[in-house]
Scaffold this active site. Structure first.
Site, PDB file in Angstrom:
ATOM      1  N   ALA A  43       2.773  -2.218   4.148  1.00 22.67           N
ATOM      2  CA  ALA A  43       2.573  -1.238   5.214  1.00 22.67           C
ATOM      3  C   ALA A  43       2.084  -2.016   6.425  1.00 22.67           C
ATOM      4  O   ALA A  43       1.257  -2.912   6.286  1.00 22.67           O
ATOM      5  CB  ALA A  43       1.527  -0.218   4.789  1.00 22.67           C
ATOM      6  N   HIS A  92      -3.724   1.057  -4.256  1.00 15.59           N
ATOM      7  CA  HIS A  92      -3.140  -0.044  -5.027  1.00 15.59           C
ATOM      8  C   HIS A  92      -3.536   0.131  -6.490  1.00 15.59           C
ATOM      9  O   HIS A  92      -4.713   0.142  -6.820  1.00 15.59           O
ATOM     10  CB  HIS A  92      -3.660  -1.393  -4.523  1.00 15.59           C
ATOM     11  CG  HIS A  92      -3.011  -1.863  -3.266  1.00 15.59           C
ATOM     12  ND1 HIS A  92      -1.932  -2.705  -3.264  1.00 15.59           N
ATOM     13  CD2 HIS A  92      -3.286  -1.605  -1.971  1.00 15.59           C
ATOM     14  CE1 HIS A  92      -1.571  -2.951  -2.011  1.00 15.59           C
ATOM     15  NE2 HIS A  92      -2.376  -2.287  -1.201  1.00 15.59           N
ATOM     16  N   HIS A 112      -6.785   4.144   7.508  1.00 19.44           N
ATOM     17  CA  HIS A 112      -6.096   3.877   6.239  1.00 19.44           C
ATOM     18  C   HIS A 112      -5.391   5.124   5.699  1.00 19.44           C
ATOM     19  O   HIS A 112      -4.362   5.024   5.049  1.00 19.44           O
ATOM     20  CB  HIS A 112      -7.097   3.319   5.222  1.00 19.44           C
ATOM     21  CG  HIS A 112      -6.467   2.762   3.980  1.00 19.44           C
ATOM     22  ND1 HIS A 112      -5.503   1.767   4.010  1.00 19.44           N
ATOM     23  CD2 HIS A 112      -6.646   3.052   2.670  1.00 19.44           C
ATOM     24  CE1 HIS A 112      -5.126   1.476   2.769  1.00 19.44           C
ATOM     25  NE2 HIS A 112      -5.798   2.246   1.941  1.00 19.44           N
ATOM     26  N   ASN A 138       2.075   3.185  11.307  1.00 17.45           N
ATOM     27  CA  ASN A 138       1.368   3.650  12.507  1.00 17.45           C
ATOM     28  C   ASN A 138       1.728   2.762  13.679  1.00 17.45           C
ATOM     29  O   ASN A 138       2.135   1.622  13.487  1.00 17.45           O
ATOM     30  CB  ASN A 138      -0.152   3.623  12.287  1.00 17.45           C
ATOM     31  CG  ASN A 138      -0.632   2.267  11.835  1.00 17.45           C
ATOM     32  OD1 ASN A 138      -0.459   1.886  10.676  1.00 17.45           O
ATOM     33  ND2 ASN A 138      -1.199   1.524  12.753  1.00 17.45           N
ATOM     34  N   HIS A 160      -5.514  -9.089  -1.362  1.00 17.77           N
ATOM     35  CA  HIS A 160      -5.612  -9.381   0.063  1.00 17.77           C
ATOM     36  C   HIS A 160      -6.792 -10.305   0.346  1.00 17.77           C
ATOM     37  O   HIS A 160      -7.789 -10.287  -0.371  1.00 17.77           O
ATOM     38  CB  HIS A 160      -5.828  -8.087   0.865  1.00 17.77           C
ATOM     39  CG  HIS A 160      -4.817  -7.025   0.607  1.00 17.77           C
ATOM     40  ND1 HIS A 160      -4.907  -6.190  -0.476  1.00 17.77           N
ATOM     41  CD2 HIS A 160      -3.696  -6.667   1.282  1.00 17.77           C
ATOM     42  CE1 HIS A 160      -3.877  -5.350  -0.450  1.00 17.77           C
ATOM     43  NE2 HIS A 160      -3.126  -5.624   0.594  1.00 17.77           N
ATOM     44  N   MET A 172      -1.789  -7.181   6.865  1.00 22.25           N
ATOM     45  CA  MET A 172      -2.835  -8.004   6.231  1.00 22.25           C
ATOM     46  C   MET A 172      -2.365  -8.653   4.932  1.00 22.25           C
ATOM     47  O   MET A 172      -3.180  -8.917   4.037  1.00 22.25           O
ATOM     48  CB  MET A 172      -4.072  -7.127   5.969  1.00 22.25           C
ATOM     49  CG  MET A 172      -4.618  -6.406   7.197  1.00 22.25           C
ATOM     50  SD  MET A 172      -5.974  -5.311   6.809  1.00 22.25           S
ATOM     51  CE  MET A 172      -6.116  -4.372   8.353  1.00 22.25           C
ATOM     52  N   SER A 173      -1.059  -8.914   4.833  1.00 21.14           N
ATOM     53  CA  SER A 173      -0.567  -9.477   3.563  1.00 21.14           C
ATOM     54  C   SER A 173       0.724 -10.255   3.762  1.00 21.14           C
ATOM     55  O   SER A 173       1.085 -10.634   4.872  1.00 21.14           O
ATOM     56  CB  SER A 173      -0.324  -8.336   2.559  1.00 21.14           C
ATOM     57  OG  SER A 173       0.772  -7.531   2.980  1.00 21.14           O
ATOM     58  N   TYR A 219      -8.927  -9.881   2.639  1.00 21.75           N
ATOM     59  CA  TYR A 219     -10.142  -9.120   2.992  1.00 21.75           C
ATOM     60  C   TYR A 219     -10.916  -8.619   1.779  1.00 21.75           C
ATOM     61  O   TYR A 219     -12.043  -8.160   1.918  1.00 21.75           O
ATOM     62  CB  TYR A 219      -9.812  -7.946   3.930  1.00 21.75           C
ATOM     63  CG  TYR A 219      -8.868  -6.913   3.355  1.00 21.75           C
ATOM     64  CD1 TYR A 219      -9.298  -6.004   2.401  1.00 21.75           C
ATOM     65  CD2 TYR A 219      -7.542  -6.858   3.771  1.00 21.75           C
ATOM     66  CE1 TYR A 219      -8.439  -5.059   1.879  1.00 21.75           C
ATOM     67  CE2 TYR A 219      -6.668  -5.928   3.253  1.00 21.75           C
ATOM     68  CZ  TYR A 219      -7.118  -5.034   2.309  1.00 21.75           C
ATOM     69  OH  TYR A 219      -6.258  -4.115   1.779  1.00 21.75           O
ATOM     70  N   GLU A 220     -10.304  -8.711   0.588  1.00 19.33           N
ATOM     71  CA  GLU A 220     -11.054  -8.345  -0.610  1.00 19.33           C
ATOM     72  C   GLU A 220     -12.067  -9.423  -0.984  1.00 19.33           C
ATOM     73  O   GLU A 220     -12.901  -9.218  -1.864  1.00 19.33           O
ATOM     74  CB  GLU A 220     -10.090  -8.090  -1.776  1.00 19.33           C
ATOM     75  CG  GLU A 220      -9.231  -6.851  -1.548  1.00 19.33           C
ATOM     76  CD  GLU A 220      -8.155  -6.681  -2.617  1.00 19.33           C
ATOM     77  OE1 GLU A 220      -8.491  -6.143  -3.682  1.00 19.33           O
ATOM     78  OE2 GLU A 220      -7.011  -7.099  -2.383  1.00 19.33           O
ATOM     79  N   SER A 222       0.825  -1.216   0.000  1.00 21.83           N
ATOM     80  CA  SER A 222       0.000   0.000   0.000  1.00 21.83           C
ATOM     81  C   SER A 222       0.853   1.258   0.000  1.00 21.83           C
ATOM     82  O   SER A 222       1.701   1.433   0.879  1.00 21.83           O
ATOM     83  CB  SER A 222      -0.880   0.050   1.258  1.00 21.83           C
ATOM     84  OG  SER A 222      -1.829  -0.966   1.234  1.00 21.83           O
TER      85      SER A 222
HETATM   86 CL1  6GU Z   1      -2.331  -1.198  12.710  1.00 21.16          CL
HETATM   87  N1  6GU Z   1      -2.947  -3.358  11.499  1.00 21.16           N
HETATM   88  C1  6GU Z   1      -3.040  -4.136  10.465  1.00 21.16           C
HETATM   89  N2  6GU Z   1      -3.631  -5.342  10.636  1.00 21.16           N
HETATM   90  N3  6GU Z   1      -2.582  -3.816   9.245  1.00 21.16           N
HETATM   91  C2  6GU Z   1      -2.002  -2.623   9.113  1.00 21.16           C
HETATM   92  C3  6GU Z   1      -1.872  -1.761  10.157  1.00 21.16           C
HETATM   93  C4  6GU Z   1      -2.387  -2.176  11.381  1.00 21.16           C
HETATM   94  N4  6GU Z   1      -1.249  -0.651   9.719  1.00 21.16           N
HETATM   95  C5  6GU Z   1      -0.994  -0.833   8.425  1.00 21.16           C
HETATM   96  N5  6GU Z   1      -1.440  -2.026   8.046  1.00 21.16           N
END
Ligand code: 6GU
Length: 287
Positions: free
Chosen positions: A118, A66, A259, A245, A88, A221-222, A90-91, A35
Site C-alpha cells: 500500500a 498483517h 492507517h 491515499n 518493516h 515503507m517497504s 519501523y517495527e 497491508s
Molecule cells: Cl502517504 N506514506 C508512506 N510513507 N507510506 C504509505 C502511505 C504514505 N500510504 C500508504 N503507505
C-alpha cells in the site's frame, strides 16, 4: 525487538529445510502481500500454513492489517508460497531481519518474487485506488547506509556489488499491462517509481514535495529492501503498489494521512489486485 543483523547461509538453510520437511509444495513463485492485501494467500489451494512465530529464525508481524502467516499451496495448479503479512523497518527489526524471508524463498526453490504494498500517491495523475506497476525504486534508507546487503557478503547468495538498474523485470511489467487490459483494469493501472522511507511517521509536506521532485510517483515503507535481496540472489522481481491515499503536498490541505484510510482502500481494490497477480502466476514460465 530482535535486532540480530547477520543471518548466515546456514541459518537460512536451516529455516528452509525445516519448512521443506513439512510440505510437499515446491514453490516456483514467492509472493509478499502488503497491508490489507493478504487475501491472495486465501486463494491458495491445498494450503499448508505456518504462523511466523513457529518458524525458526522468523520475526513476527506486529502491524494491524498483517496476518503473520507463511502459506504454501497452489494457485491454479502452480506451486506458490505466500507471506501473508511482511516485516518493516519501523517495527524495529534490522533490515537483514525484514528481508530474511526472501532468502528463505530462494532456498525453497523460488525463481520469481511478486510483491505488493500500500502506498501514498505523489504523482498528481494518480487517483486513490490506482494500481501502480513498479518500474524502479528510490531506496532512501540505503542512502543513509541502511542496505540489507551491508555486512559480509556470502557468494552463495550473490556478488558483493549487485546491479540494480534492471531490478524490476521488464517482461513481467509488460505482462501485467497486458493482463490488466484483458481484465478491464486499464483505467486504473499505472506505472511508476516507488520510494521507500523508514516510517512509521508519514511525510511532512516538505518531504513529500522533495520526493516528488526527485522522481518518485508513490511513497511507502517497504518492498525496496526485499527487492534488493531478491535481485542479489538472482530471482526475477515484479511489484505492485496500491495507491491508498494521495500524499498531502500543500499546506492548505485538510487531508491527513492515516492507517485506517490505507486499510479501507485496500479492501475495495484488493480483489482486483489479487486477480491481476494470480492471473500472472498462471502465465509465468519457469525452468
Ligand atoms: Cl502517504 N506514506 C508512506 N510513507 N507510506 C504509505 C502511505 C504514505 N500510504 C500508504 N503507505
Amino acid at each position: 525487538p530482535d535486532t540480530k543483523n547477520g543471518y548466515t547461509y546456514e541459518d537460512c538453510k536451516a529455516t528452509a529445510d525445516w519448512l521443506l520437511a513439512q510440505t510437499d509444495v515446491r514453490p516456483k513463485v514467492g509472493i509478499v502481500c502488503g497491508s490489507g492485501l493478504g487475501g491472495l494467500a486465501e486463494m491458495l489451494k491445498d494450503q499448508v500454513a505456518f504462523n511466523y512465530k513457529d518458524i525458526p529464525n522468523f520475526p513476527q508481524s506486529t502491524v494491524h492489517g498483517h496476518a503473520g502467516r507463511l502459506v504454501f499451496g497452489t494457485l491454479k495448479g502452480r506451486p506458490c508460497v505466500c507471506m501473508q503479512g511482511r516485516f518493516h523497518l519501523y517495527e524495529g527489526y534490522s533490515i537483514q531481519k525484514i528481508t530474511l524471508p526472501i532468502r528463505i524463498f530462494k532456498l525453497l526453490g523460488v525463481e520469481t518474487v511478486m510483491l505488493t504494498n500500500a502506498a501514498g500517491g505523489l504523482n498528481q495523475d494518480f487517483k486513490v485506488g490506482d494500481i501502480m506497476i513498479i518500474k524502479d525504486h528510490l531506496n532512501m534508507p540505503g542512502f543513509a547506509g541502511n542496505n540489507p546487503l551491508s555486512g559480509p557478503n556470502d557468494e552463495r547468495f550473490g556478488v558483493r556489488f549487485p546491479c540494480m538498474s534492471d531490478a524490476y523485470d521488464r517482461e513481467l511489467q509488460q505482462m501485467a499491462m497486458d493482463v490488466g487490459q484483458e481484465l478491464g483494469y486499464g483505467d486504473f493501472l499505472k506505472e511508476g517509481v516507488y520510494c521507500v522511507l523508514g516510517g512509521p511517521s508519514f511525510e511532512t509536506v516538505a518531504e513529500s514535495r522533495m520526493l516528488h521532485k526527485l522522481g518518485a510517483d508513490a511513497v511507502g515503507m517497504s518492498t525496496a529492501p526485499e527487492v534488493i535481496v531478491a535481485r542479489h540472489c538472482g530471482m526475477r522481481v515484479f511489484a505492485l503498489s496500491l495507491i491508498t491515499n494521495q500524499v498531502v503536498m500543500d499546506y492548505d490541505s485538510v487531508e491527513k494521512a492515516n492507517h485506517e484510510e490505507v486499510l479501507q482502500t485496500g479492501k475495495e481494490r484488493a480483489e482486483q489486485l489479487e486477480r491481476l497477480v494470480s492471473t500472472m502466476v498462471t502465465k509465468i514460465e519457469h525452468n
